[in-house]
Design an enzyme around this catalytic site. Structure first.
Site, PDB file in Angstrom:
ATOM      1  N   LYS A   1      24.726 -34.703  24.854  1.00 37.80           N
ATOM      2  CA  LYS A   1      25.973 -35.304  24.383  1.00 37.80           C
ATOM      3  C   LYS A   1      25.647 -36.330  23.306  1.00 37.80           C
ATOM      4  CE  LYS A   1      28.325 -34.501  28.764  1.00 37.80           C
ATOM      5  NZ  LYS A   1      29.044 -35.078  29.911  1.00 37.80           N
TER       6      LYS A   1
ATOM      7  N   LYS B   1      32.335 -40.392  24.413  1.00 38.46           N
ATOM      8  CA  LYS B   1      32.656 -41.118  25.647  1.00 38.46           C
ATOM      9  C   LYS B   1      31.552 -42.086  26.039  1.00 38.46           C
ATOM     10  CE  LYS B   1      29.726 -38.671  28.345  1.00 38.46           C
ATOM     11  NZ  LYS B   1      28.988 -38.927  29.599  1.00 38.46           N
TER      12      LYS B   1
ATOM     13  N   VAL C   1      17.255 -42.589  29.225  1.00 34.70           N
ATOM     14  CA  VAL C   1      17.904 -42.423  27.921  1.00 34.70           C
ATOM     15  C   VAL C   1      19.393 -42.774  28.001  1.00 34.70           C
ATOM     16  CG1 VAL C   1      18.525 -40.755  26.132  1.00 34.70           C
ATOM     17  CG2 VAL C   1      16.273 -40.646  27.223  1.00 34.70           C
TER      18      VAL C   1
END
Length: 334
Positions: free
Chosen positions: A110, A195, A282
């Site tokens: 993402k 998001k 991460v």
């Protein structure tokens, strides 16, 4: 698993890659899970656990882990790419010669690539030469630790090829994980990339002691930013009102299990970027705020929350100063 190869390669044994490997195995599949470090692969094979990334989750025996990419990819007609967004290109450049011809390539990452401002599906196509219908995206309100606990969850499988989308849907459909298909790859990716940035903002607000009104405002105005960018890129607004948009946004912004929200909380409490980073794996939003902001600018899309997060993470602005900046903006209709 009707319609999909009995062996699926999951490239990346982080929390999300491991959780999806478990979903695939629980749904009846044989899964090869590639880990960057041989010791992680060995531990999974010998103990059935991945304590570094998904502690407490017992992995089925139908998952075989390896640190050998050639072994993982050999014969797999479906490849799930579970590496971080900013390493996707470098990893694919190594793996491209090993990818079986015609394989379905599925992005789990993402983010938006720095520099090129490409979505992950675009990076995959650019590096591998795959045709767009070969490339799919999985995204939704999917906190890896909850899925590993077999808590009910839903996701989106986005692909322009409906046959491949349905095959992936069947492969992932377990008693606790419900996938929905969608042809809108752009919207699904933009929802997932943006998001994380809004979750950082929510975390910052929590970290400095602000309440639910503030969080609700951040989530709602954050969604408005995501929709503006997504539709400018050709996304379907309905996608961003669904699991890959609102669903993912709410889960990531409100859950204490969310890495991006937790990272934002640390920043809100006054920790430095470096200090907060030591406590988290991460955190895609820290990098994505830079690339998403640049992408928005190139389409003349206004994203003030994203800009504020970027200034806190990369320009030395304090969280208090960011709030003052946002509240001082010119008033306008909703």
């Amino acid at each position: 698993m009707a319609g999909i190869a009995s062996t699926v390669a999951v490239m990346g044994a982080g929390a999300w890659g491991t959780a999806l490997a478990k979903v695939l195995a629980d749904a009846g599949g044989e899964v090869t899970l590639w880990a960057r470090r041989a010791e992680v692969a060995d531990q999974i094979n010998t103990t059935r656990y991945n304590p570094d990334y998904l502690p407490g989750a017992l992995l089925p025996p139908s998952i075989h882990a390896t640190a050998d990419a050639e072994e993982a990819l050999g014969g797999a007609s479906t490849v799930l790419l579970g590496v971080p967004a900013q390493t996707m290109r470098a990893n694919l450049e190594r793996w491209a010669p090993l990818l079986p011809e015609g394989a379905t390539l599925v992005s789990l990452a993402k983010g938006i690539e720095l520099g090129t401002l490409m979505r992950m599906s675009q990076v995959i196509i650019s590096v591998t030469g795959a045709e767009p219908p070969q490339v799919a995206v999985i995204s939704g309100p999917n906190l890896a630790s909850e899925i590993a606990e077999c808590q009910p969850a839903a996701t989106v499988v986005a692909c322009s090829d409906s046959g491949r989308a349905v095959a992936l849907q069947r492969a992932l459909n377990s008693g606790y994980f419900r996938p929905y298909t969608n042809a809108d790859v752009v919207g699904t990716e933009i929802g997932g990339a943006c998001k994380n940035i809004i979750a950082l903002a929510c975390g910052m607000a929590v970290g400095i002691g602000l309440g639910e009104n503030t969080a609700a405002a951040i989530i709602t105005r954050g969604l408005a930013e995501i929709i503006r960018l997504g539709t400018a890129l050709g996304a379907n607004g309905a996608t961003l009102a669904g699991l890959a948009g609102v669903g993912d946004l709410v889960a990531t912004c409100t859950s204490p299990r969310s890495r991006n929200r937790s990272f934002g909380e640390r920043l809100g409490r006054g920790e430095t970027l470096q200090s907060a980073g030591k406590a988290c794996h991460v955190v895609e939003g820290v990098t994505s705020c830079e690339s998403v902001l640049a992408l928005a600018s190139s389409y003349d899309v206004e994203m003030p929350l994203t800009d504020a997060v970027h200034r806190v993470c990369h320009k030395g602005l304090s969280v208090d100063e960011a709030i003052t900046l946002l509240l001082g903006r010119r008033t306008k209709p909703e």
